[in-house]
Structure formats: structure tokens, C-alpha cells
Scaffold this motif. Structure first.
Motif, mmCIF file in Angstrom:
data_model
loop_
_atom_site.group_PDB
_atom_site.id
_atom_site.type_symbol
_atom_site.label_atom_id
_atom_site.label_comp_id
_atom_site.label_asym_id
_atom_site.label_seq_id
_atom_site.Cartn_x
_atom_site.Cartn_y
_atom_site.Cartn_z
ATOM 1 N N VAL A 112 1.165 9.533 17.295
ATOM 2 C CA VAL A 112 0.136 10.239 18.070
ATOM 3 C C VAL A 112 0.125 9.597 19.449
ATOM 4 C CG1 VAL A 112 -2.317 10.808 18.239
ATOM 5 C CG2 VAL A 112 -1.260 10.511 15.987
ATOM 6 N N LYS A 113 0.244 10.449 20.488
ATOM 7 C CA LYS A 113 0.413 9.864 21.818
ATOM 8 C C LYS A 113 -0.869 9.175 22.323
ATOM 9 C CE LYS A 113 2.690 10.859 26.079
ATOM 10 N NZ LYS A 113 2.689 11.764 27.181
ATOM 11 N N ARG A 114 -0.663 7.967 22.875
ATOM 12 C CA ARG A 114 -1.782 7.266 23.503
ATOM 13 C C ARG A 114 -1.167 6.352 24.556
ATOM 14 N NH1 ARG A 114 -4.970 3.983 26.347
ATOM 15 N NH2 ARG A 114 -7.034 3.666 25.516
ATOM 16 N N ARG A 128 -6.584 8.421 26.825
ATOM 17 C CA ARG A 128 -7.130 7.792 25.633
ATOM 18 C C ARG A 128 -6.806 8.633 24.396
ATOM 19 N NH1 ARG A 128 -11.715 10.194 24.280
ATOM 20 N NH2 ARG A 128 -12.453 8.414 23.105
ATOM 21 N N VAL A 129 -6.906 8.000 23.232
ATOM 22 C CA VAL A 129 -6.664 8.747 22.003
ATOM 23 C C VAL A 129 -7.914 9.570 21.710
ATOM 24 C CG1 VAL A 129 -7.493 6.899 20.491
ATOM 25 C CG2 VAL A 129 -5.859 8.538 19.611
ATOM 26 N N ASN A 130 -7.740 10.787 21.235
ATOM 27 C CA ASN A 130 -8.949 11.538 20.904
ATOM 28 C C ASN A 130 -8.923 12.026 19.462
ATOM 29 O OD1 ASN A 130 -7.951 14.322 20.749
ATOM 30 N ND2 ASN A 130 -7.487 13.997 22.907
ATOM 31 N N TYR A 131 -10.106 12.271 18.996
ATOM 32 C CA TYR A 131 -10.289 12.581 17.585
ATOM 33 C C TYR A 131 -9.415 13.755 17.148
ATOM 34 C CZ TYR A 131 -12.661 13.153 13.146
ATOM 35 O OH TYR A 131 -12.927 13.229 11.816
ATOM 36 N N ARG A 132 -9.372 14.771 18.026
ATOM 37 C CA ARG A 132 -8.627 15.967 17.643
ATOM 38 C C ARG A 132 -7.125 15.682 17.475
ATOM 39 N NH1 ARG A 132 -10.543 19.967 21.456
ATOM 40 N NH2 ARG A 132 -12.574 19.228 20.837
ATOM 41 N N LEU A 140 0.788 -1.240 0.000
ATOM 42 C CA LEU A 140 0.000 0.000 0.000
ATOM 43 C C LEU A 140 0.821 1.292 0.000
ATOM 44 C CD1 LEU A 140 -3.029 -0.743 2.345
ATOM 45 C CD2 LEU A 140 -3.034 -0.366 -0.123
ATOM 46 N N LEU A 141 2.034 1.239 0.525
ATOM 47 C CA LEU A 141 2.742 2.511 0.720
ATOM 48 C C LEU A 141 3.624 2.884 -0.462
ATOM 49 C CD1 LEU A 141 3.831 2.284 4.475
ATOM 50 C CD2 LEU A 141 1.748 3.269 3.493
ATOM 51 N N ASP A 142 3.545 4.150 -0.828
ATOM 52 C CA ASP A 142 4.498 4.719 -1.770
ATOM 53 C C ASP A 142 5.451 5.592 -0.973
ATOM 54 O OD1 ASP A 142 3.902 3.773 -4.371
ATOM 55 O OD2 ASP A 142 2.011 4.883 -4.275
ATOM 56 N N GLU A 143 6.583 5.901 -1.585
ATOM 57 C CA GLU A 143 7.597 6.744 -0.945
ATOM 58 C C GLU A 143 6.940 8.001 -0.349
ATOM 59 O OE1 GLU A 143 10.554 5.176 -1.289
ATOM 60 O OE2 GLU A 143 11.415 6.645 0.111
ATOM 61 N N GLY A 144 7.147 8.221 0.936
ATOM 62 C CA GLY A 144 6.658 9.453 1.570
ATOM 63 C C GLY A 144 5.235 9.372 2.104
ATOM 64 N N ASP A 145 4.532 8.292 1.842
ATOM 65 C CA ASP A 145 3.186 8.154 2.418
ATOM 66 C C ASP A 145 3.283 8.093 3.939
ATOM 67 O OD1 ASP A 145 1.815 8.158 0.055
ATOM 68 O OD2 ASP A 145 1.639 5.981 -0.107
ATOM 69 N N GLU A 146 2.335 8.749 4.604
ATOM 70 C CA GLU A 146 2.398 8.781 6.066
ATOM 71 C C GLU A 146 1.426 7.783 6.698
ATOM 72 O OE1 GLU A 146 2.004 12.836 7.365
ATOM 73 O OE2 GLU A 146 3.817 13.431 6.278
ATOM 74 N N VAL A 147 1.871 7.261 7.833
ATOM 75 C CA VAL A 147 1.072 6.275 8.563
ATOM 76 C C VAL A 147 0.956 6.727 10.021
ATOM 77 C CG1 VAL A 147 0.912 3.856 9.274
ATOM 78 C CG2 VAL A 147 1.942 4.434 7.058
ATOM 79 N N LEU A 148 -0.260 6.834 10.518
ATOM 80 C CA LEU A 148 -0.445 7.224 11.924
ATOM 81 C C LEU A 148 -0.221 6.019 12.828
ATOM 82 C CD1 LEU A 148 -3.692 9.426 11.845
ATOM 83 C CD2 LEU A 148 -1.330 10.084 11.391
ATOM 84 N N LEU A 149 0.577 6.255 13.852
ATOM 85 C CA LEU A 149 0.904 5.187 14.812
ATOM 86 C C LEU A 149 0.619 5.697 16.209
ATOM 87 C CD1 LEU A 149 4.481 3.687 14.192
ATOM 88 C CD2 LEU A 149 2.329 2.464 14.364
ATOM 89 N N LEU A 150 -0.041 4.901 17.013
ATOM 90 C CA LEU A 150 -0.319 5.326 18.390
ATOM 91 C C LEU A 150 0.908 5.025 19.252
ATOM 92 C CD1 LEU A 150 -4.017 4.094 18.773
ATOM 93 C CD2 LEU A 150 -3.160 6.303 17.999
ATOM 94 N N ASP A 151 1.436 6.059 19.867
ATOM 95 C CA ASP A 151 2.681 5.979 20.631
ATOM 96 C C ASP A 151 2.373 5.657 22.097
ATOM 97 O OD1 ASP A 151 5.225 6.325 21.592
ATOM 98 O OD2 ASP A 151 5.384 8.453 21.093
#
Ligand code: GLU
Length: 379
Positions: free
Chosen positions: A140-142, A146-150, A109-120
Motif C-alpha cells: 500500500v503506497k505511503r 500519508r496512508v489513508n484508511y480507504r 503466524l503466517l500460513d501459506e498464502g496469508d497476506e501481509v499489508l506493507l507500506l510502500d
């Protein structure tokens, strides 16, 4: 000499610490190993018997690249019944371990530079595999909150392609709430993101019910559900994982599988099938034992000044070491002074800097002895 692709990719911290433990044990040292997340139970005997039978029947050749039909059917039935995900055998690929499935997803799925969100913090290999595939992790810190939408939405850019989630979670042990799942789903729909949902600890759960994000409205078409047999059935060495994904993604994964590993081990696939279609009492017994261990290790760690949350699932505790230094320093001290091996929290992301991860997939006796040694070390 090595490719640029491997620049900045470290050795897997979990595997490195596991090897260190093995090496010290081989040297005759009395180490206590809390590093690798690997159940200490034997693979249940009916699963081993199915493997022996497969050998006797001569099922020792290549299988179809996506996996034997019986196993894919059994997985699809399980996903429909237990996870409310409407799939058939053709929507499932069997891989040599869940890790290979994750690798194939990223490469597809990933091309060069595509970003992926990861819960830290997140399991050590997600970041590495995203980078190997040319993508960029966006953390994104979790941790305790809890993780929040914003927080999630502010990390989304034009380049964001996917969000990775892992519930029950490694290394913290949280189980994402319905609210969190709904928020992640909403974000994915709104911004047209794929979701990689690593559900490998699905059965090792103590407090909540597991919900597959693929079962939420409009999510199956954008979710790649990963699971496997390693943790649930104590089958780490058999290397059997699987993914259920939309057809086009599955075709991409299959191409990578065909050109790399061909298929998962034939014998292991028959063993996994026996695990899935027979009584699940063996799983219940292992989970009951994990829960007892969790209760002991959590109470002991909190009692000796290494605060940790009560994990709702998986078999890890993420303990805060701030009183005694950062996680790397504390890991070294544990090794030198108490012959205890853990994984430093920083291996799982910045949020883990002042933490270490204990895997309690080890015996109660070793847990008690380990906690005694740490208590003595700190007193
Ligand atoms: N997933 C387990 C862990 O986190 C096994 C090792 C690995 O794959 O990283 O310890």
C-alpha cells in the motif's frame, strides 16, 4: 538445488551495498559509504565495560532462551513507562537482533498464502521474510502522501492476517501521525489483523513524539512490538533485539528461537542491560549529532536537484533521482563517477523506483565531502 521457498528471494540490498563498500575500502579506494544503516559512533564505554564484567564473571554460557530475567524486566519497565504498554518480563523475548524477532513472528503466524499489508516503500527484509514464511506481501503506497484508511482497507482480503508498520520509518524517515496510527488501529480491530510494529528507530526522532500503536485501545492484544539496541546505542554488532507480544505468539517465537539460535549472546545481553538502566545522555548526544547531519544532507541534496523530504526520524534520506534517471541507474553512476555508495530505492518497493536511499549514519565530514562530489558530478 535450493528450496522453492527461496525462489525470488534476493540478497539483502542494504547488506550487499554495505559489503561492496567494505570490499572497495579494503582495496584502498576512497569510497564514501552511505549504504548501511549503522551508526558510526562507538558503543558507549559503560556498555562495553558491562560486557567486560560479564566476561570476568563467567557469564559466557547459554542463557534462558527468552533472555536473562534482569534484561527482560528492564525492557518491560521501559515499555510500561515510556510506551504505555502494560507488559511484564514474561511478555518479552530477547532475540539476536530485531531482525530475528521479525523472522520468528512471521514464522509463527503466517500460513501459506496469508497476506501481509506493507507500506510502500518499506525496509528491504520485510518482503523477503514474509515470503520465506510462505506469506504474500500486499503493498500500500505511503511515500509523500500519508496512508489513508480507504487505501489500506481496499488492500484487505479474506487472507489478510497482518499489517507491518515501521515508525520512525526506514527508508523515508517519516513518523506516523496520531491520525495514521488511529486509522491503522481501527483497520486492525475491524478486520481482526495482527500488527507488527517495528520501533527500532524510536529514539532517533527529531520532530514528533513516538507513540507505540500497542498503547491504543484494544491494540496490545494484537500487536507485536519489535525494538532493539542496535540503532539507539550504536550496538549493531552485539545483535540484541526484542519483542513484546501476546502470550501465544511469544510461545511460538520461543519455540523457533529454541530450535534455531537457542538464545541471544549472554555477554551482549548484559551489555544491553547496562545501556537500558543507565543514563541516556549518550543517546541524546548521538541523536543531536544525527539531527545536525540530517539538516546538512537534506539541504545539500535539495540544492543539487535530488529532492527529498525532511526526515522526522531514523537516519536515512530518500532522494528523488528522476531528473537524472531511475534509482538503480543513479546508484551505478554514483559508484562509477563519484565512488559513492547508496542503496537504490527500488530495493524498498515499487514506490522507490526513482529514488536512492542515503544513510547519514556517517560523519559530517564524509557527508560534506559526498555532497561536494555529487555536486561536481552533476555540474
Ligand atoms: N537496517 C539497516 C539498513 O536498513 C541495516 C541493514 C539491514 O538490516 O538491512 O540499512
Amino acid at each position: 538445488m535450493l528450496s522453492k521457498r527461496l525462489g525470488g528471494i534476493e540478497e539483502s540490498a542494504t547488506i550487499k551495498m554495505g559489503h561492496l563498500a567494505k570490499q572497495l575500502e579494503d582495496e584502498g579506494k576512497e569510497v564514501l559509504n552511505f549504504s548501511l544503516g549503522e551508526p558510526d559512533f562507538k558503543t558507549p564505554s559503560h556498555i562495553c565495560d558491562a560486557a567486560k564484567k560479564a566476561l570476568d564473571l563467567g557469564y559466557t554460557h547459554y542463557t534462558s532462551s527468552a533472555g536473562i530475567t534482569e534484561l527482560r524486566e528492564a525492557i518491560a519497565t521501559k515499555l510500561r513507562k515510556e510506551n504505555k504498554v502494560e507488559v511484564n518480563a514474561d511478555d518479552v523475548i530477547v532475540t539476536p537482533g530485531g531482525k530475528q524477532a521479525i523472522y520468528e513472528v512471521m514464522m509463527s503466524l503466517l500460513d501459506e498464502g496469508d497476506e501481509v499489508l506493507l507500506l510502500d516503500p518499506a525496509w528491504v527484509s520485510f518482503e523477503a521474510v514474509i515470503k520465506i514464511a510462505g506469506g504474500r506481501p500486499r503493498w500500500v503506497k505511503r511515500l509523500e502522501e500519508r496512508v489513508n484508511y480507504r487505501a489500506l482497507e481496499s488492500a484487505v482480503s479474506k487472507k489478510t492476517k497482518m499489517i507491518v508498520m515501521n515508525s520512525p520509518n526506514n527508508p523515508v524517515g517519516y513518523v506516523l501521525s496520531e491520525n495514521e496510527l488511529q486509522e491503522i488501529a481501527e483497520l486492525a480491530r475491524e478486520h481482526n489483523l495482527f500488527v507488527l510494529s517495528d520501533e527500532i528507530y524510536e529514539k532517533i526522532i527529531y520532530e514528533r513524539n513516538h507513540v507505540s500503536i500497542a498503547s491504543l485501545d484494544g491494540m496490545q492484544e494484537r500487536t507485536i512490538l519489535i525494538n532493539g539496541f542496535s540503532k539507539t546505542y550504536a550496538m549493531t554488532g552485539w545483535r540484541i533485539g526484542y519483542a513484546a507480544a501476546p502470550a501465544e505468539i511469544l510461545r511460538g517465537m520461543l519455540r523457533i528461537q529454541q530450535h534455531s539460535v537457542t538464545c541471544a549472546s549472554s555477554i551482549s545481553q548484559y551489555a544491553a542491560l547496562a545501556g537500558l538502566v543507565n543514563s541516556q545522555d549518550c543517546v541524546k548526544e548521538m541523536v543531536a549529532e544525527f539531527k545536525k547531519r540530517r539538516d546538512v544532507i537534506v539541504s545539500r541534496l535539495n540544492g543539487i536537484g535530488l529532492p527529498c523530504l525532511n526526515p522526522e526520524g531514523a537516519f536515512y534520506v530518500f532522494a528523488n533521482t528522476a531528473r537524472y534517471g531511475n534509482g538503480v541507474e543513479f546508484t551505478e553512476r554514483l559508484l562509477k563517477e563519484a565512488f559513492i555508495i547508496v542503496t537504490p530505492g527500488s530495493a524498498f518497493g515499487d514506490a522507490g523506483t526513482d529514488y536512492v536511499r542515503f544513510s547519514y549514519a556517517t560523519s559530517m565530514q564524509k557527508i560534506i565531502e559526498g555532497m561536494d562530489r555529487i555536486e561536481e558530478m552533476l555540474s
